[in-house]
Design a protein around this motif. Structure first.
Motif, PDB file in Angstrom:
ATOM      1  N   LEU A 133       0.930  -1.231   0.009  1.00 55.92           N
ATOM      2  CA  LEU A 133      -0.069   0.007  -0.053  1.00 55.92           C
ATOM      3  C   LEU A 133       0.761   1.290  -0.048  1.00 55.92           C
ATOM      4  O   LEU A 133       0.440   2.325  -0.730  1.00 55.92           O
ATOM      5  N   ILE A 134       1.785   1.365   1.108  1.00 52.65           N
ATOM      6  CA  ILE A 134       2.973   2.410   0.726  1.00 52.65           C
ATOM      7  C   ILE A 134       3.415   2.646  -0.642  1.00 52.65           C
ATOM      8  O   ILE A 134       3.612   3.825  -1.178  1.00 52.65           O
ATOM      9  N   LEU A 135       3.745   1.451  -1.236  1.00 59.11           N
ATOM     10  CA  LEU A 135       4.339   1.603  -2.597  1.00 59.11           C
ATOM     11  C   LEU A 135       3.372   2.303  -3.501  1.00 59.11           C
ATOM     12  O   LEU A 135       3.523   3.267  -4.291  1.00 59.11           O
ATOM     13  N   LEU A 136       2.047   2.070  -3.509  1.00 60.41           N
ATOM     14  CA  LEU A 136       0.660   2.887  -4.254  1.00 60.41           C
ATOM     15  C   LEU A 136       1.001   4.185  -4.066  1.00 60.41           C
ATOM     16  O   LEU A 136       1.064   5.035  -4.818  1.00 60.41           O
ATOM     17  N   VAL A 165      14.225   7.749  -3.226  1.00 59.19           N
ATOM     18  CA  VAL A 165      14.071   7.501  -1.677  1.00 59.19           C
ATOM     19  C   VAL A 165      13.150   6.493  -1.576  1.00 59.19           C
ATOM     20  O   VAL A 165      13.454   5.749  -0.804  1.00 59.19           O
ATOM     21  N   GLY A 166      12.074   6.551  -2.380  1.00 61.81           N
ATOM     22  CA  GLY A 166      11.063   5.633  -2.061  1.00 61.81           C
ATOM     23  C   GLY A 166      11.639   3.836  -2.386  1.00 61.81           C
ATOM     24  O   GLY A 166      11.053   3.009  -2.056  1.00 61.81           O
ATOM     25  N   VAL A 167      12.781   3.946  -3.104  1.00 58.42           N
ATOM     26  CA  VAL A 167      13.233   2.287  -3.428  1.00 58.42           C
ATOM     27  C   VAL A 167      13.421   1.595  -2.008  1.00 58.42           C
ATOM     28  O   VAL A 167      13.359   0.268  -2.122  1.00 58.42           O
ATOM     29  N   VAL A 168      13.746   2.365  -0.927  1.00 60.80           N
ATOM     30  CA  VAL A 168      14.306   1.463   0.001  1.00 60.80           C
ATOM     31  C   VAL A 168      12.684   0.607   0.749  1.00 60.80           C
ATOM     32  O   VAL A 168      12.992  -0.370   1.405  1.00 60.80           O
ATOM     33  N   ASN A 169      11.580   1.028   0.025  1.00 61.63           N
ATOM     34  CA  ASN A 169      10.489   0.092   0.439  1.00 61.63           C
ATOM     35  C   ASN A 169      10.417  -0.978  -0.421  1.00 61.63           C
ATOM     36  O   ASN A 169       9.872  -2.117  -0.022  1.00 61.63           O
TER      37      ASN A 169
END
Length: 252
Positions: A133-136, A165-169
């Motif tokens: 969901l965070i990826l969405l 930055v979001g790649v860490v997810n």
């Protein structure tokens, strides 16, 4: 290094390449996705525990895997754009973002539909579900941030930083079933030595993963072409291209 990529920093070369690749990606997509889906939904045996409800795997797993792969590809495009200042890289990044967001939504929706009969609930705050969901939200954030700037070069840099930055997810999603005690099942097909799925169920799944990859590639190329034409409409080659198209339409 990466000298073969340098010509595609020019929008005309990138447009030409995307035009050539789109029909190939679309054709391979149809050749893989249609028989893979029919094989998986109609002809594979029922699961000994889940019965026929497991067949949603042929949509859910490809969408979930490729939602992460598309984000990584988007982040790589963002890195190229930031480091080498390529406009075409930022265009490719934003072309991928809505496609990846849709894949993530499909993964969440089909996961909820699969979870209801298996877990007795449409949604649980499971580690993998929550990180997906965070990826969405990350996809939506990149799209919103890019749209917030009138200067699209600056928009690409800002959205690109957010994408990086979001790649860490991504590793959080992948390893969540190992790091935490979750309801979500562990690795199935990524255990290459001995996948936890019968061979007759595995092959249509692999076909659908490859087919959906081609589908994403075709959509990305189409969106990239549209983005290039929109951003470069003042260029002589775009004006000539649009003029030729209008003449062909009038001739028909």
């Amino acid at each position: 290094m990466f000298k073969w990529l340098h010509p595609y920093a020019k929008t005309q070369a990138a447009y030409s390449l995307s035009q050539r690749l789109t029909p190939w990606f679309a054709g391979i997509c149809v050749l893989l996705l249609v028989p893979g889906t029919l094989w998986g939904l109609l002809f594979t045996p029922a699961d000994y525990q889940q019965g026929d409800s497991f067949r949603i795997i042929y949509i859910h797993v490809p969408a979930a895997m490729l939602s992460m792969s598309t984000y990584v590809a988007m982040a790589v495009a963002a890195l190229v754009g930031i480091v080498w200042q390529w406009r075409t890289a930022f265009m490719a990044m934003i072309a991928m973002a809505p496609v990846g967001a849709v894949m993530t939504f499909i993964a969440l929706f089909t996961g909820a539909a699969w979870g209801k009969p298996m877990w007795g609930a449409w949604w649980v705050w499971d580690a993998r579900l929550t990180s997906e969901l965070i990826l969405l939200f990350l996809y939506c954030g990149v799209i919103a941030l890019y749209s917030a700037f009138d200067d699209k070069q600056q928009a690409g840099k800002a959205a690109g930083i957010m994408a990086l930055v979001g790649v860490v997810n991504i590793p959080v999603i992948h390893f969540s079933v190992q790091w935490w005690n979750t309801l979500h099942q562990g690795a199935t097909i990524t255990k290459f030595d001995k996948p936890s799925i019968a061979t007759e169920m595995l092959w249509p799944l692999l076909m659908n993963i490859a087919g959906m990859m081609m589908f994403i590639a075709a959509l990305t190329c189409m969106r990239l072409n549209n983005e290039i034409l929109r951003r470069e409409q003042h260029r002589p080659w775009v004006s000539a291209l649009l003029h030729d198209r209008r003449e062909n339409q009038n001739a028909v």
